[in-house]
Design an enzyme around this catalytic site. Sequence first.
Site, PDB file in Angstrom:
ATOM      1  N   PRO A   2      20.020 -41.008 -25.080  1.00 26.35           N
ATOM      2  CA  PRO A   2      21.286 -40.627 -25.653  1.00 26.35           C
ATOM      3  C   PRO A   2      22.050 -41.823 -26.167  1.00 26.35           C
ATOM      4  O   PRO A   2      22.548 -42.640 -25.414  1.00 26.35           O
ATOM      5  CB  PRO A   2      22.014 -40.046 -24.460  1.00 26.35           C
ATOM      6  CG  PRO A   2      21.445 -40.805 -23.286  1.00 26.35           C
ATOM      7  CD  PRO A   2      20.237 -41.526 -23.752  1.00 26.35           C
ATOM      8  N   GLU A   3      22.192 -41.902 -27.477  1.00 26.20           N
ATOM      9  CA  GLU A   3      23.113 -42.855 -28.063  1.00 26.20           C
ATOM     10  C   GLU A   3      24.180 -42.017 -28.753  1.00 26.20           C
ATOM     11  O   GLU A   3      24.164 -40.796 -28.625  1.00 26.20           O
ATOM     12  CB  GLU A   3      22.389 -43.781 -29.048  1.00 26.20           C
ATOM     13  CG  GLU A   3      21.268 -44.589 -28.378  1.00 26.20           C
ATOM     14  CD  GLU A   3      20.573 -45.552 -29.309  1.00 26.20           C
ATOM     15  OE1 GLU A   3      21.226 -46.050 -30.249  1.00 26.20           O
ATOM     16  OE2 GLU A   3      19.382 -45.814 -29.110  1.00 26.20           O
TER      17      GLU A   3
END
Length: 260
Positions: A2-3
Amino acid sequence: MPELPEVENVVRSLRRSVLGVRIESARSLSRLVMKRADEKRLAGRTIRSIDRIGKHILVRLDDGVLEIHLGMTGRLLVDGERNAYTRVIFALQGRRLMYEDIRQFGRVRWTPDLRERVSALGPDAMSVSADQFERALRGRRGRIKPLLLNQTFIAGVGNIYADEALFRARLHPKTIAERIRGERAARLYRAISEVLSLAIEQGGSSISDYVDADGRQGSFQLLHQVYGREGQPCTGCGTAIRRIVLGQRSAHYCPRCQKY
DNA sequence: ACTAATGTTGTAGG
DNA sequence: GCCTACAACATTAG
């Protein structure tokens, strides 16, 4: 997984189904991920709004804030099935929200307000201005790649998008940050904004774990130009993409298009 | 068996 | 304060 683009897609998919809904109960199955004491603080609360700062999900409640960070392998799933990696179960009105996380690097917690660790973050990568970004580079004597990963510098960029942005800006990951000024700084700023916007539109990058809250995968991994492409030809010049280790993380770049 | 993985934090040393 | 390296957290996949 997750960015910023992945977290943004989780937030958008969550908003579609749980805004205004009451949390009937919250159950922690992993004290690493969520303290048992937070179960009581969350029970009976209503979800007022859902926002994102950097990689943090902020669920504003009628009392306090539910803060979620997905770590490396965290997933938030509306009406997901319970499995071996389910770490938190939220019973909502008529549905349930599951937090699952293989590695358990993610965190779910209740906080009375938005201060704490969120205030320690730099400006969000999608909201920072070009001027603010250029000024932030001044006096930074380290290399640009690890600096982009530093969440107190700008919040939201992780390993994939740092590499992809540097490629688009034609900057070598080892470039000393304070030497990036003027036209090169403007290029880097635009590269970050563009790669993040495009990735958000594409639903994020699904490499191994990522899906949004409705279980949908993203497709931006198909458009990666350097990340995970060691040895494959550069999309611009055909030179083999190189992978080096910088700041204990892998960095991918084209040795011809990104000169040191 | 060994290594790397979309992340963060704490410690130590320069 | 800034910068770097290293370890740790926990688990899977190649």
